[in-house]
Write a protein that holds these residues in place. Structure first.
Motif, PDB file in Angstrom:
ATOM      1  N   LEU A 131     -27.564 -14.379  31.515  1.00 47.02           N
ATOM      2  CA  LEU A 131     -27.986 -15.522  30.714  1.00 47.02           C
ATOM      3  C   LEU A 131     -28.808 -15.075  29.504  1.00 47.02           C
ATOM      4  CD1 LEU A 131     -27.772 -18.602  30.730  1.00 47.02           C
ATOM      5  CD2 LEU A 131     -29.965 -18.650  31.890  1.00 47.02           C
ATOM      6  N   ILE A 132     -29.576 -14.013  29.668  1.00 44.78           N
ATOM      7  CA  ILE A 132     -30.378 -13.495  28.558  1.00 44.78           C
ATOM      8  C   ILE A 132     -29.472 -13.012  27.433  1.00 44.78           C
ATOM      9  CG2 ILE A 132     -31.925 -11.617  27.883  1.00 44.78           C
ATOM     10  CD1 ILE A 132     -33.246 -11.948  30.640  1.00 44.78           C
ATOM     11  N   PHE A 133     -28.386 -12.327  27.771  1.00 44.70           N
ATOM     12  CA  PHE A 133     -27.493 -11.826  26.732  1.00 44.70           C
ATOM     13  C   PHE A 133     -26.789 -12.963  25.984  1.00 44.70           C
ATOM     14  CE2 PHE A 133     -27.736  -7.947  29.361  1.00 44.70           C
ATOM     15  CZ  PHE A 133     -28.223  -7.101  28.380  1.00 44.70           C
ATOM     16  N   VAL A 134     -26.455 -14.006  26.676  1.00 43.37           N
ATOM     17  CA  VAL A 134     -25.850 -15.165  26.020  1.00 43.37           C
ATOM     18  C   VAL A 134     -26.873 -15.850  25.112  1.00 43.37           C
ATOM     19  CG1 VAL A 134     -24.748 -17.392  26.394  1.00 43.37           C
ATOM     20  CG2 VAL A 134     -24.171 -15.480  27.867  1.00 43.37           C
ATOM     21  N   ALA A 135     -28.108 -15.946  25.585  1.00 45.30           N
ATOM     22  CA  ALA A 135     -29.161 -16.590  24.787  1.00 45.30           C
ATOM     23  C   ALA A 135     -29.493 -15.781  23.542  1.00 45.30           C
ATOM     24  CB  ALA A 135     -30.403 -16.797  25.636  1.00 45.30           C
ATOM     25  N   LEU A 136     -29.360 -14.465  23.590  1.00 40.53           N
ATOM     26  CA  LEU A 136     -29.607 -13.648  22.400  1.00 40.53           C
ATOM     27  C   LEU A 136     -28.619 -13.988  21.286  1.00 40.53           C
ATOM     28  CD1 LEU A 136     -30.390 -10.152  23.954  1.00 40.53           C
ATOM     29  CD2 LEU A 136     -31.955 -11.642  22.726  1.00 40.53           C
ATOM     30  N   GLY A 137     -27.386 -14.228  21.642  1.00 42.55           N
ATOM     31  CA  GLY A 137     -26.393 -14.626  20.636  1.00 42.55           C
ATOM     32  C   GLY A 137     -26.704 -15.976  20.035  1.00 42.55           C
ATOM     33  N   GLU A 138     -27.203 -16.897  20.846  1.00 44.27           N
ATOM     34  CA  GLU A 138     -27.564 -18.214  20.326  1.00 44.27           C
ATOM     35  C   GLU A 138     -28.808 -18.129  19.456  1.00 44.27           C
ATOM     36  OE1 GLU A 138     -27.999 -20.691  23.738  1.00 44.27           O
ATOM     37  OE2 GLU A 138     -25.880 -20.577  24.256  1.00 44.27           O
ATOM     38  N   GLY A 139     -29.671 -17.159  19.746  1.00 48.88           N
ATOM     39  CA  GLY A 139     -30.880 -16.976  18.953  1.00 48.88           C
ATOM     40  C   GLY A 139     -30.582 -16.625  17.510  1.00 48.88           C
ATOM     41  N   VAL A 140     -29.503 -15.906  17.281  1.00 46.98           N
ATOM     42  CA  VAL A 140     -29.117 -15.555  15.912  1.00 46.98           C
ATOM     43  C   VAL A 140     -28.880 -16.820  15.090  1.00 46.98           C
ATOM     44  CG1 VAL A 140     -27.326 -14.435  14.535  1.00 46.98           C
ATOM     45  CG2 VAL A 140     -28.158 -13.331  16.590  1.00 46.98           C
ATOM     46  N   ALA A 141     -28.181 -17.770  15.662  1.00 45.88           N
ATOM     47  CA  ALA A 141     -27.917 -19.025  14.958  1.00 45.88           C
ATOM     48  C   ALA A 141     -29.201 -19.812  14.740  1.00 45.88           C
ATOM     49  CB  ALA A 141     -26.897 -19.858  15.731  1.00 45.88           C
ATOM     50  N   LEU A 142     -30.095 -19.787  15.709  1.00 46.50           N
ATOM     51  CA  LEU A 142     -31.364 -20.502  15.552  1.00 46.50           C
ATOM     52  C   LEU A 142     -32.229 -19.876  14.466  1.00 46.50           C
ATOM     53  CD1 LEU A 142     -32.263 -21.331  19.234  1.00 46.50           C
ATOM     54  CD2 LEU A 142     -31.487 -22.881  17.460  1.00 46.50           C
ATOM     55  N   TYR A 143     -32.205 -18.542  14.352  1.00 44.24           N
ATOM     56  CA  TYR A 143     -32.958 -17.893  13.286  1.00 44.24           C
ATOM     57  C   TYR A 143     -32.406 -18.285  11.915  1.00 44.24           C
ATOM     58  CZ  TYR A 143     -35.374 -14.961  16.660  1.00 44.24           C
ATOM     59  OH  TYR A 143     -36.155 -14.510  17.697  1.00 44.24           O
ATOM     60  N   GLY A 144     -31.107 -18.364  11.786  1.00 45.08           N
ATOM     61  CA  GLY A 144     -30.520 -18.804  10.518  1.00 45.08           C
ATOM     62  C   GLY A 144     -30.910 -20.227  10.177  1.00 45.08           C
ATOM     63  N   LEU A 145     -30.934 -21.090  11.181  1.00 45.01           N
ATOM     64  CA  LEU A 145     -31.355 -22.467  10.954  1.00 45.01           C
ATOM     65  C   LEU A 145     -32.826 -22.520  10.552  1.00 45.01           C
ATOM     66  CD1 LEU A 145     -30.579 -25.471  11.122  1.00 45.01           C
ATOM     67  CD2 LEU A 145     -31.339 -25.422  13.490  1.00 45.01           C
ATOM     68  N   LEU A 146     -33.651 -21.705  11.181  1.00 39.72           N
ATOM     69  CA  LEU A 146     -35.073 -21.660  10.829  1.00 39.72           C
ATOM     70  C   LEU A 146     -35.272 -21.181   9.391  1.00 39.72           C
ATOM     71  CD1 LEU A 146     -38.036 -21.887  11.784  1.00 39.72           C
ATOM     72  CD2 LEU A 146     -37.859 -19.490  12.458  1.00 39.72           C
TER      73      LEU A 146
END
Length: 146
Positions: free
Chosen positions: A122-137
């Motif tokens: 789950l951590i590895f999947v969340a890391l990929g989603e974090g990239v999109a959240l950083y772009g949104l931020l």
């Protein structure tokens, strides 16, 4: 009236290309890689249609185009900020989608073999989603500065 039709054409084109891509992958006629390239081609075609439409409207009403050019010099920074925010969100969203698309099946496979690996996967999947959240931020920060 013609302006509304010209605004509706890209939307109809993109919706049609998404439906075509979904049916192509579902029926097995095309691979996912070919569908992604066809979607990028559809995006490029819609962008070209929008640019041509803008050029035609600028030549059709040159006095409006000169007034718009005067206003554009004042709002040039705002437009570039919006373009930067859109690129930050869009490119990070594409990158996050590719990361989650590759990590999620591997996480499901690891969990099916060993249920204790769920947390790590789950951590590895969340890391990929974090990239999109950083772009949104980043895009929110850009928009708030303008």
């Amino acid at each position: 009236m013609l302006e509304y039709i010209l605004m509706a054409v890209p939307v109809i084109f993109l919706v049609g290309s998404v439906i075509f891509a979904y049916k192509s992958v579902a029926s097995g006629r095309r691979s996912r890689k070919r569908v992604v390239f066809s979607q990028l081609g559809a995006f490029a075609a819609v962008s070209a249609v929008c640019l041509v439409t803008a050029a035609i409207s600028a030549f059709a009403a040159p006095e409006a185009a000169t007034e718009a050019a005067k206003a554009a010099t004042d709002g040039n920074a705002f437009g570039m900020a919006m373009l930067g925010a859109a690129l930050a969100t869009g490119i990070s969203g594409i990158g996050g989608g590719i990361a989650v698309g590759n990590a999620a099946p591997a996480a499901i496979g690891a969990t099916s073999e060993d249920p204790k690996a769920f947390g790590k996967a789950l951590i590895f999947v969340a890391l990929g989603e974090g990239v999109a959240l950083y772009g949104l931020l980043v895009s929110i920060l850009i928009i708030s500065k303008v």
